[in-house]
Motif scaffolding. Structure first.
Motif, PDB file in Angstrom:
ATOM      1  N   PHE A   4       0.830  -1.207   0.000  1.00  0.00           N
ATOM      2  CA  PHE A   4       0.000   0.000   0.000  1.00  0.00           C
ATOM      3  C   PHE A   4       0.861   1.253   0.000  1.00  0.00           C
ATOM      4  CE2 PHE A   4      -2.087   3.408   2.386  1.00  0.00           C
ATOM      5  CZ  PHE A   4      -3.217   3.605   1.605  1.00  0.00           C
ATOM      6  N   ARG A   8       1.015   4.086  -2.864  1.00  0.00           N
ATOM      7  CA  ARG A   8       0.764   5.494  -2.549  1.00  0.00           C
ATOM      8  C   ARG A   8       1.905   6.379  -3.029  1.00  0.00           C
ATOM      9  NH1 ARG A   8       0.061   7.179   3.644  1.00  0.00           N
ATOM     10  NH2 ARG A   8       2.272   6.585   3.581  1.00  0.00           N
ATOM     11  N   ARG A   9       3.156   5.900  -2.841  1.00  0.00           N
ATOM     12  CA  ARG A   9       4.325   6.661  -3.282  1.00  0.00           C
ATOM     13  C   ARG A   9       4.306   6.865  -4.790  1.00  0.00           C
ATOM     14  NH1 ARG A   9       9.113   3.622  -1.263  1.00  0.00           N
ATOM     15  NH2 ARG A   9       8.154   4.170   0.735  1.00  0.00           N
TER      16      ARG A   9
END
Length: 223
Positions: A4, A8-9
């Motif tokens: 996750f 997200r990065r």
């Protein structure tokens, strides 16, 4: 590191890249607008599209357009175009929000983007850089460019460029070429009636330029 967090990065990176690309595009538009404050545009997006369409049928086809300075365009035509296309041209800052709101309500009733409530500045933005296709995304970009134009040019320059690049028929651009094509005269010598007639062609120049006369056009000219 969790999957996750990695996702997200990457999402943040992609978002930053998209924002940087968007900013670069806006700077590109702003650069050309700043340059054209003193230098006349040689070709617009609409001109390139029209040339390509004509040359697809006849490779030797060329556009008809001749640039003339502001003072060599009849005051009759300036008045007629402003009256027909943008009565609040001298008052707004590029966008007439009341007209846009009315157009939006009309489009919602029809269920499609049929009209845009565009000012002369917005029409110029579209002609210079964009396409004739109707969409809300293109409309947003048109608004941004219109504000850029109003911020960098005065009203005289906006009207001068508009009258020199706007489409007035198939392969026909600008007031000088239109005046010579339809009336055998120069843009400087257009009479009030001739100027009013040219202004009526602008909403659909290819169609109205072909028929030239009829109840609708005659009524708009007389008005």
């Amino acid at each position: 590191v969790s999957s996750f967090a990695i996702a997200r990065r990457w999402l943040i990176r992609l978002l930053l890249i998209a924002l940087a690309a968007l900013a670069a595009i806006q700077l590109w538009y702003a650069g050309w607008i700043a340059w054209w404050r003193w230098s006349d545009p040689q070709e617009t997006s609409f001109m390139r599209r029209e040339r390509a369409a004509l040359q697809a049928h006849n490779p030797k086809s060329e556009l008809r357009q001749r640039w003339v300075p502001y003072e060599r365009i009849s005051a009759n035509l300036k008045r007629a175009v402003i009256t027909a296309e943008d009565a609040r041209f001298a008052e707004h800052e590029g966008v007439d929000w009341e007209a846009i709101e009315k157009a939006y309500k009309d489009n919602v009733k029809k269920g499609r983007p049929a009209r845009g409530g565009s000012t002369i500045t917005q029409q110029l933005a579209k002609n210079l850089f964009l396409s004739p296709e109707r969409s809300y995304l293109r409309k947003v970009q048109e608004l941004i460019i219109a504000y850029m134009i109003e911020g960098l040019w005065d009203k005289r320059r906006i009207l001068e460029v508009y009258l020199n690049v706007v489409e007035w028929g198939e392969g026909l651009f600008g007031a000088e070429a239109a005046a010579r094509q339809y009336f055998g005269t120069s843009a400087a010598q257009l009479s009030p009636e001739q100027a009013a007639r040219l202004a009526t062609y602008l909403p659909n120049p290819k169609r109205y330029g072909r028929i030239r006369s009829g109840p609708y056009l005659d009524g708009r000219t007389a008005a």
